[in-house]
Design an enzyme around this catalytic site. Structure first.
Site, PDB file in Angstrom:
ATOM      1  N   HIS A   1      33.366  -8.744 -36.733  1.00 52.81           N
ATOM      2  CA  HIS A   1      33.403 -10.201 -36.645  1.00 52.81           C
ATOM      3  C   HIS A   1      31.995 -10.753 -36.498  1.00 52.81           C
ATOM      4  O   HIS A   1      31.008 -10.005 -36.595  1.00 52.81           O
ATOM      5  CB  HIS A   1      34.338 -10.661 -35.521  1.00 52.81           C
ATOM      6  CG  HIS A   1      33.968 -10.159 -34.153  1.00 52.81           C
ATOM      7  ND1 HIS A   1      32.766 -10.435 -33.549  1.00 52.81           N
ATOM      8  CD2 HIS A   1      34.645  -9.389 -33.264  1.00 52.81           C
ATOM      9  CE1 HIS A   1      32.721  -9.873 -32.360  1.00 52.81           C
ATOM     10  NE2 HIS A   1      33.852  -9.217 -32.162  1.00 52.81           N
TER      11      HIS A   1
ATOM     12  N   HIS B   1      29.341  -8.837 -34.306  1.00 52.32           N
ATOM     13  CA  HIS B   1      28.761  -7.647 -34.945  1.00 52.32           C
ATOM     14  C   HIS B   1      27.797  -8.079 -36.044  1.00 52.32           C
ATOM     15  O   HIS B   1      26.725  -7.504 -36.212  1.00 52.32           O
ATOM     16  CB  HIS B   1      29.852  -6.773 -35.572  1.00 52.32           C
ATOM     17  CG  HIS B   1      30.952  -6.406 -34.627  1.00 52.32           C
ATOM     18  ND1 HIS B   1      32.248  -6.790 -34.810  1.00 52.32           N
ATOM     19  CD2 HIS B   1      30.937  -5.693 -33.474  1.00 52.32           C
ATOM     20  CE1 HIS B   1      32.992  -6.330 -33.830  1.00 52.32           C
ATOM     21  NE2 HIS B   1      32.221  -5.663 -33.000  1.00 52.32           N
TER      22      HIS B   1
ATOM     23  N   CYS C   1      38.689   2.942 -15.916  1.00 48.80           N
ATOM     24  CA  CYS C   1      39.121   1.804 -16.736  1.00 48.80           C
ATOM     25  C   CYS C   1      39.224   2.282 -18.178  1.00 48.80           C
ATOM     26  O   CYS C   1      38.230   2.718 -18.765  1.00 48.80           O
ATOM     27  CB  CYS C   1      38.138   0.644 -16.635  1.00 48.80           C
ATOM     28  SG  CYS C   1      38.509  -0.640 -17.852  1.00 48.80           S
TER      29      CYS C   1
ATOM     30  N   CYS D   1      36.948   0.276 -20.683  1.00 46.11           N
ATOM     31  CA  CYS D   1      35.521   0.627 -20.702  1.00 46.11           C
ATOM     32  C   CYS D   1      35.312   2.099 -20.978  1.00 46.11           C
ATOM     33  O   CYS D   1      34.197   2.533 -21.228  1.00 46.11           O
ATOM     34  CB  CYS D   1      34.860   0.318 -19.360  1.00 46.11           C
ATOM     35  SG  CYS D   1      34.963  -1.381 -18.861  1.00 46.11           S
TER      36      CYS D   1
ATOM     37  N   CYS E   1      38.270  -3.991 -12.606  1.00 47.56           N
ATOM     38  CA  CYS E   1      37.140  -3.689 -13.487  1.00 47.56           C
ATOM     39  C   CYS E   1      36.401  -4.996 -13.771  1.00 47.56           C
ATOM     40  O   CYS E   1      37.032  -5.983 -14.183  1.00 47.56           O
ATOM     41  CB  CYS E   1      37.663  -3.090 -14.793  1.00 47.56           C
ATOM     42  SG  CYS E   1      36.511  -3.297 -16.151  1.00 47.56           S
TER      43      CYS E   1
ATOM     44  N   HIS F   1      36.947  -6.067 -17.633  1.00 53.27           N
ATOM     45  CA  HIS F   1      38.277  -6.382 -18.166  1.00 53.27           C
ATOM     46  C   HIS F   1      39.191  -7.093 -17.181  1.00 53.27           C
ATOM     47  O   HIS F   1      40.280  -7.530 -17.566  1.00 53.27           O
ATOM     48  CB  HIS F   1      38.955  -5.089 -18.650  1.00 53.27           C
ATOM     49  CG  HIS F   1      38.269  -4.497 -19.838  1.00 53.27           C
ATOM     50  ND1 HIS F   1      37.220  -3.613 -19.723  1.00 53.27           N
ATOM     51  CD2 HIS F   1      38.450  -4.702 -21.158  1.00 53.27           C
ATOM     52  CE1 HIS F   1      36.805  -3.284 -20.931  1.00 53.27           C
ATOM     53  NE2 HIS F   1      37.526  -3.927 -21.816  1.00 53.27           N
TER      54      HIS F   1
ATOM     55  N   LYS G   1      34.306 -16.058 -24.982  1.00 53.88           N
ATOM     56  CA  LYS G   1      33.824 -14.954 -25.821  1.00 53.88           C
ATOM     57  C   LYS G   1      34.877 -14.666 -26.887  1.00 53.88           C
ATOM     58  O   LYS G   1      36.065 -14.700 -26.605  1.00 53.88           O
ATOM     59  CB  LYS G   1      33.586 -13.711 -24.958  1.00 53.88           C
ATOM     60  CG  LYS G   1      32.824 -12.651 -25.733  1.00 53.88           C
ATOM     61  CD  LYS G   1      32.734 -11.336 -25.005  1.00 53.88           C
ATOM     62  CE  LYS G   1      32.118 -10.306 -25.951  1.00 53.88           C
ATOM     63  NZ  LYS G   1      32.477  -8.956 -25.662  1.00 53.88           N
TER      64      LYS G   1
ATOM     65  N   LYS H   1      39.711 -10.330 -29.936  1.00 52.38           N
ATOM     66  CA  LYS H   1      40.884 -10.161 -30.779  1.00 52.38           C
ATOM     67  C   LYS H   1      42.115 -10.715 -30.068  1.00 52.38           C
ATOM     68  O   LYS H   1      42.930 -11.417 -30.648  1.00 52.38           O
ATOM     69  CB  LYS H   1      41.054  -8.666 -31.054  1.00 52.38           C
ATOM     70  CG  LYS H   1      41.813  -8.361 -32.286  1.00 52.38           C
ATOM     71  CD  LYS H   1      41.862  -6.871 -32.479  1.00 52.38           C
ATOM     72  CE  LYS H   1      43.214  -6.492 -33.027  1.00 52.38           C
ATOM     73  NZ  LYS H   1      43.575  -5.123 -32.802  1.00 52.38           N
TER      74      LYS H   1
HETATM   75  N1  MSP Z   1      30.465   1.375 -29.290  1.00 51.91           N
HETATM   76  C1  MSP Z   1      29.778   0.622 -28.325  1.00 51.91           C
HETATM   77  C2  MSP Z   1      28.287   0.672 -28.567  1.00 51.91           C
HETATM   78  C3  MSP Z   1      27.704   2.058 -28.564  1.00 51.91           C
HETATM   79  S1  MSP Z   1      25.998   2.013 -28.916  1.00 51.91           S
HETATM   80  C4  MSP Z   1      25.501   3.554 -28.711  1.00 51.91           C
HETATM   81  C5  MSP Z   1      30.224  -0.835 -28.385  1.00 51.91           C
HETATM   82  N2  MSP Z   1      30.778  -1.250 -29.518  1.00 51.91           N
HETATM   83  S2  MSP Z   1      31.298  -2.743 -29.816  1.00 51.91           S
HETATM   84  O1  MSP Z   1      31.996  -2.692 -31.068  1.00 51.91           O
HETATM   85  O2  MSP Z   1      32.045  -3.227 -28.698  1.00 51.91           O
HETATM   86  O3  MSP Z   1      30.050  -3.592 -30.044  1.00 51.91           O
HETATM   87  C6  MSP Z   1      29.431  -4.321 -29.032  1.00 51.91           C
HETATM   88  C7  MSP Z   1      28.315  -5.095 -29.679  1.00 51.91           C
HETATM   89  O4  MSP Z   1      28.824  -5.960 -30.724  1.00 51.91           O
HETATM   90  C8  MSP Z   1      27.569  -6.041 -28.757  1.00 51.91           C
HETATM   91  O5  MSP Z   1      26.627  -5.377 -27.961  1.00 51.91           O
HETATM   92  C9  MSP Z   1      26.956  -6.975 -29.780  1.00 51.91           C
HETATM   93  O6  MSP Z   1      25.922  -6.335 -30.457  1.00 51.91           O
HETATM   94  C10 MSP Z   1      28.111  -7.183 -30.747  1.00 51.91           C
HETATM   95  N3  MSP Z   1      29.007  -8.244 -30.284  1.00 51.91           N
HETATM   96  C11 MSP Z   1      30.356  -8.138 -30.134  1.00 51.91           C
HETATM   97  N4  MSP Z   1      30.835  -9.347 -29.721  1.00 51.91           N
HETATM   98  C12 MSP Z   1      29.831 -10.226 -29.583  1.00 51.91           C
HETATM   99  C13 MSP Z   1      29.772 -11.611 -29.357  1.00 51.91           C
HETATM  100  N5  MSP Z   1      30.824 -12.353 -29.082  1.00 51.91           N
HETATM  101  N6  MSP Z   1      28.563 -12.205 -29.480  1.00 51.91           N
HETATM  102  C14 MSP Z   1      27.455 -11.514 -29.855  1.00 51.91           C
HETATM  103  N7  MSP Z   1      27.499 -10.215 -30.100  1.00 51.91           N
HETATM  104  C15 MSP Z   1      28.598  -9.477 -29.748  1.00 51.91           C
HETATM  105  O7  MSP Z   1      30.018  -1.533 -27.413  1.00 51.91           O
END
Ligand code: MSP
Length: 656
Positions: free
Chosen positions: A19, A22, A127, A130, A144, A147, A296, A299
């Site tokens: 989304h 990412h 958790c 996490c 947690c 969450h 935030k 999903k």
């Molecule tokens: N798999 C772990 C990361 C491991 S790194 C060795 C993870 N994955 S995640 O799919 O949850 O991705 C988190 C990251 O996605 C955040 O740190 C950020 O880069 C991005 N984002 C997800 N949601 C976001 C927002 N709402 N706003 C901005 N970025 C965010 O954690």
């Protein structure tokens, strides 16, 4: 050796499709790589998918797929998305790849041999969201902190990484290196975590009796590796491991994450690197969240912004520009389409677009679309040139230091100053007065400055930058930086060859027109009139809509209409508009029904509500999931709402 720049995004979980959040992190990595290429460096980034662990197993089970098949599908969605968003110069790493798994095992063995891993019994609050244990101190009111759910108390024999051994060193390192974690607020937050003394050794294994979907520990086949220990090592495995040439060339690199994963990057990862005898990364760059209506994106709330839809609606460059201009790196930002339209109209259509369209049109008229040769400069020319050179310098410095909004603002001050220069020098007057010598200088100053602006745009809006440069007679491509080193552009004026042919016009960013909201009173009056005017036709229309053939009561009774309570709701993994509902129909049992409600209800908001449904519709598969009936809804003004019993009824009650 040439300068090399290496940055990573988080390795995203593949339990849900990509989304806006990412996409933002990945666009930032792409643009920083582009900026460094523009400074003559070799640069690339790593992104990828984090595919092991409980979360993934649960998501795969929910989707009735084996984990490997499930992760292959979602990882592919990420891989397909990046090129569509103009993202380049990256390696896509998967934690299920054999090379990564082998490297994780080698490094685990190294840490084990160094005596930094021990076996012990442990009771902790686990958790599942996490995928980690929390100490008592870390919990907030027993929940947690991420969450807000109650973790499960688990007692297990597991392997532990002696992280506590490194904590004083990490604290000292962060204290002494002020921009190791940036912006500052996250450095303080990391120090706070270390200050609190809440951290202990890190449990890095999961018994196979509980989880098999992971990398087996090389020193005990009954355990798999904790998903974070595995995922963080991607930053090294993607370079081929510590012995590889790329590692020598690119490490230490930079990391880019949002604030949700500060702790693993600020604490676990430095401790792991130290234990493995590898140099620490250069900087941890931490951004805030993109919020939608102050929440935030998630999903379960159903407020996910799809980056491809934004690209299609506004164009990729304008979408990227808005994201970089709107979010002050480190703080949260609100994603809002109205604000995006305002920003596009003000900065891109009015300021930048207007500058290009008026200057190119004038030059076509005055010099048959060739670049004129400049003559002696007046003080106002030197002034705008100096302003431009310092704006470029500010832009590059601010952008390098992840201050994207400020960098663009610095550049736009120059764009706006160029528009003012057009107004004050009034080329049309010079043309009218036949002052061609002066006119040549003014037009040359403008065109040469516009070329420099277009070069600066390359990291943020690669396509627009190329188009504008091509309009100015330059060769440009989205793959290769337009100049070998942008710093040469900052040190001197010029760079645009006189006499070359350029475009006659430019209309890259047309204004986005939005239907104006009418003042309330005017709207009421208009609606009343319209209602009156259309009454007759409407009556006819209603009658027309009601012209389905009559049915008798017996036919009606063949529809099995019942009341049920929604006990679970989630988004369909492969269909954006559909929610998957688990509904309890009392004596009739629980049924899965799919409904096109995703645009109207957040899934969580539906849980516990009673609905009306028809149960004897032929079951139907929708994008891979079965629907055993249909919930009843009403549609009006393009909105859909659920029909619900007026008073609580028993589940399974007949509707007649
Ligand atoms: N798999 C772990 C990361 C491991 S790194 C060795 C993870 N994955 S995640 O799919 O949850 O991705 C988190 C990251 O996605 C955040 O740190 C950020 O880069 C991005 N984002 C997800 N949601 C976001 C927002 N709402 N706003 C901005 N970025 C965010 O954690």
């Amino acid at each position: 050796m040439e300068n090399a720049f290496y940055i990573t995004t988080p390795i995203y979980y593949v339990n849900a499709k990509p989304h806006l959040g990412h996409a933002y992190s990945t666009m930032v990595a792409d643009s920083l790589v582009r900026l460094h290429q523009l400074m003559g460096e070799t640069a690339f980034f790593v992104t990828g998918s984090d595919e092991h662990g409980d979360k993934i197993v649960q998501a795969a089970a929910k989707n009735q797929q084996p984990p490997q098949e499930f992760v292959d599908g979602i990882s592919q969605c990420f891989q397909d998305l990046w090129p569509k968003l103009g993202i380049q110069n990256y390696r896509f790493a998967r934690t299920t790849s054999p090379t990564h798994q082998k490297l994780v095992q080698d490094l685990l063995q190294k840490v084990y041999d160094a005596g930094d891993i021990y076996f012990g019994e442990f009771s902790g609050h686990y958790c599942y969201g996490c995928e980690r244990f929390y100490t008592d101190k870390e919990l907030e009111n027993g929940l947690c902190p991420q969450h807000l759910t109650k973790p499960e108390l688990i007692t297990e024999r597991n392997y532990f990484f002696k992280m506590s051994k490194y904590l004083p060193w990490i604290k000292e390192y962060i204290t002494e290196h002020h921009d190791f974690i940036r912006p500052e607020r996250y450095r303080s937050e990391a120090l706070g975590m270390l200050e609190a003394g809440a951290l202990d050794d890190l449990c890095i294994s999961r018994p196979k009796s509980r989880l098999t979907w992971g990398i087996e520990l090389p020193f005990d086949r009954n355990y798999v590796c904790y998903v974070w220990f595995d995922a963080l090592l991607t930053y090294i495995s993607a370079l081929g491991g510590p012995e590889a040439q790329d590692f020598q060339r690119y490490w230490p690199g930079e990391h880019l994450v949002a604030k949700d994963i500060l702790k693993p990057h600020a604490v676990f990862w430095p401790a792991m690197l130290k234990s493995m005898g590898l140099p620490l990364y250069k900087h941890l760059n931490v951004h805030g969240y993109w919020l939608v209506r102050d929440t935030k994106m998630s999903k379960s709330l159903g407020n996910i912004v799809d980056p491809l839809a934004m690209k299609e609606q506004f164009g990729n460059d304008a979408f990227r520009y808005y994201l970089f201009r709107e979010m002050h790196f480190g703080s949260d930002a609100s994603f809002n389409q109205e604000a995006m339209i305002k920003r596009i109209n003000a900065d891109l259509a009015n300021d930048l677009g207007n500058l290009f369209s008026r200057v190119l049109a004038m030059n076509a008229k005055y010099f048959a679309a060739t670049v004129p040769s400049p003559n002696a400069k007046l003080p106002q020319d030197t002034q705008i040139i100096d302003l431009g050179l310092s704006a470029l310098d500010n832009f590059v410095q601010l952008f390098r230091h992840i201050k994207f909004a400020e960098a663009l603002e610095a550049l736009w001050q120059f764009v706006r100053a160029l528009n003012k220069y057009v107004d004050s020098e009034a080329p049309w007057e010079l043309y009218k007065q036949k002052e061609l010598e002066r006119l040549s200088t003014v037009m040359y100053v403008l065109l040469a400055c516009m070329r420099k602006v277009a070069i600066c745009l390359w990291p943020v809006m690669p396509h627009a930058s190329c188009t504008l440069l091509q309009q100015l007679g330059q060769t440009a491509s989205t793959n290769t930086p337009p100049v070998p080193d942008i710093r040469a552009e900052i040190s001197c004026f010029g760079g645009l060859q006189a006499g070359i042919q350029i475009a006659k016009q430019s209309n890259l960013f047309p204004r986005i027109e939005v239907a104006k909201k009418e003042p309330r009173e005017a709207k009421v009056a208009k609606d009343t009139k319209e209602a009156k005017d259309t009454k007759d036709t409407k009556d006819t229309k209603d009658t027309k809509e009601a012209t389905l053939p009559n049915i008798d009561i017996e036919t009606f009774k063949t529809a099995d209409l019942r009341v049920g309570t929604i006990i679970e709701a989630s988004k369909h993994p492969n269909a954006d508009k559909i929610l998957v509902l688990q509904i309890d129909f009392g004596p009739l049992g629980q049924k899965q029904i799919l409904s096109g409600l995703a645009n109207y209800y957040a899934p969580d908001a539906l849980v516990g509500r009673q609905v009306c449904a028809i149960l004897n519709l032929k079951p139907r598969k929708i994008r891979g999931l079965m629907s055993n009936g249909m919930v009843l809804t009403a549609e009006s003004n393009n909105k859909v709402c659920l029909l619900m019993p007026e008073k609580p009824s028993s589940n399974g009650a007949h509707i007649a």
